[in-house]
Write an enzyme that holds these catalytic residues in place. Structure first.
Site, mmCIF file in Angstrom:
data_model
loop_
_atom_site.group_PDB
_atom_site.id
_atom_site.type_symbol
_atom_site.label_atom_id
_atom_site.label_comp_id
_atom_site.label_asym_id
_atom_site.label_seq_id
_atom_site.Cartn_x
_atom_site.Cartn_y
_atom_site.Cartn_z
ATOM 1 N N LYS A 109 -19.728 -26.440 6.567
ATOM 2 C CA LYS A 109 -20.245 -27.672 5.977
ATOM 3 C C LYS A 109 -20.610 -28.627 7.112
ATOM 4 C CE LYS A 109 -18.751 -31.264 2.669
ATOM 5 N NZ LYS A 109 -17.636 -31.656 1.779
ATOM 6 N N SER A 190 -19.386 -32.220 -2.875
ATOM 7 C CA SER A 190 -20.050 -32.388 -1.586
ATOM 8 C C SER A 190 -20.111 -31.097 -0.781
ATOM 9 C CB SER A 190 -19.391 -33.500 -0.763
ATOM 10 O OG SER A 190 -18.101 -33.160 -0.348
ATOM 11 N N SER A 214 -14.291 -31.556 -4.058
ATOM 12 C CA SER A 214 -15.508 -31.100 -3.384
ATOM 13 C C SER A 214 -15.485 -29.653 -2.926
ATOM 14 C CB SER A 214 -15.818 -32.009 -2.191
ATOM 15 O OG SER A 214 -16.270 -33.263 -2.639
#
Length: 271
Positions: A109, A190, A214
């Site tokens: 990420k 996210s 998330s």
């Protein structure tokens, strides 16, 4: 649910970097490796390498080709410019009994620092920032032989920009799309790019982060395994924070077995 739109930035750069690294690769030969790669767990991939059915270079090339052909998902937004060279070294230096993560290409990420790749947290402002040091969890993954293939899109600043912003949107890269229903199903959370990339099998696995939902939310809606460890289990050094008392990083994988392998590699070492 806020409406998603087919907004995408920077994909030409990603495709160019992939093509540059695959220019000497026979794509048909790489496509033929699908049966020994798709749906396989880490142990099965290592067994294929040991049986000379697959090389680490072919594994990385397979994922790069797949990212290029799935570029509209906007899940993987940065590619390591040295990933193919690193994979070749793994083949050349493969030990007799390698660690399970040896030569396995993972994505991160884009709120997790990795030397040599942009670290934007999804923001346009930080789109060209390259850190000088890896996050501690990345250091530990590399010590186990893992390869960092690229960065996954995310909801900008861990979805703390606006209540009207769709999940998986960043000003740096645009909208992540759920591979099971692009622009109709939300990718949620996210860590949406990490989950979308694993669901579409664009890497062996991905590392996401969570404050409240998330990891688990995008994993659930995109049919992958998302493991949220206990808060102190993994070092937060080099991970852009949202709420330090709550933030935690964890793996998104195709199966529970791989999640356990990656978690064990990232977990803080006992002293």
């Amino acid at each position: 649910m806020n409406k998603q739109e087919p907004i995408q930035y920077g994909h030409a750069k990603t495709k160019a970097l992939i093509r540059q690294q695959l220019q000497d690769i026979d794509r048909a030969e790489i496509h033929a490796k699908a049966e020994v790669i798709l749906g396989k767990n880490i142990v099965e991939l290592q067994q294929a390498v040991a049986a000379q059915l697959l090389t680490y270079e072919q594994l990385v090339a397979f994922y790069l080709d797949r990212i290029e052909r799935s570029i509209e998902l906007n899940a993987v937004i940065e590619i390591s410019p040295t990933i193919m060279a690193e994979a070749k070294k793994c083949d050349q230096n493969r030990p007799a009994d390698p660690n399970l993560l040896y030569g396995m290409p993972l994505t991160l990420k884009d709120n997790i620092a990795s030397v040599g790749m942009q670290f934007s947290v999804g923001t346009y402002y930080l789109r060209d920032f390259i850190p000088l040091k890896d996050a501690q969890l990345v250091t530990q993954l590399k010590e186990q032989g893992a390869l960092i293939l690229g960065k996954a899109n995310l909801s900008e600043l861990a979805n703390y920009v606006s209540s009207a912003m769709p999940s998986g949107y960043s000003s740096k890269a645009g909208q992540t799309r759920n591979p099971f229903g692009p622009l109709t199903l939300t990718p949620y959370g996210s860590s949406s790019g990490s989950a979308a990339g694993v669901a579409a099998e664009l890497s062996v696995a991905s590392i996401g982060s969570e404050t409240t939902g998330s990891i688990v939310a995008p994993a659930a809606i995109q049919s992958v395994v998302g493991f949220k460890p206990s808060q102190p289990a993994i070092s937060a050094k080099g991970v852009f924070p949202l709420a330090k008392p709550l933030d935690v990083t964890g793996p998104l994988t195709k199966n529970v077995f791989d999640a356990a392998i990656i978690y064990n590699a990232m977990a803080k070492k006992s002293t």
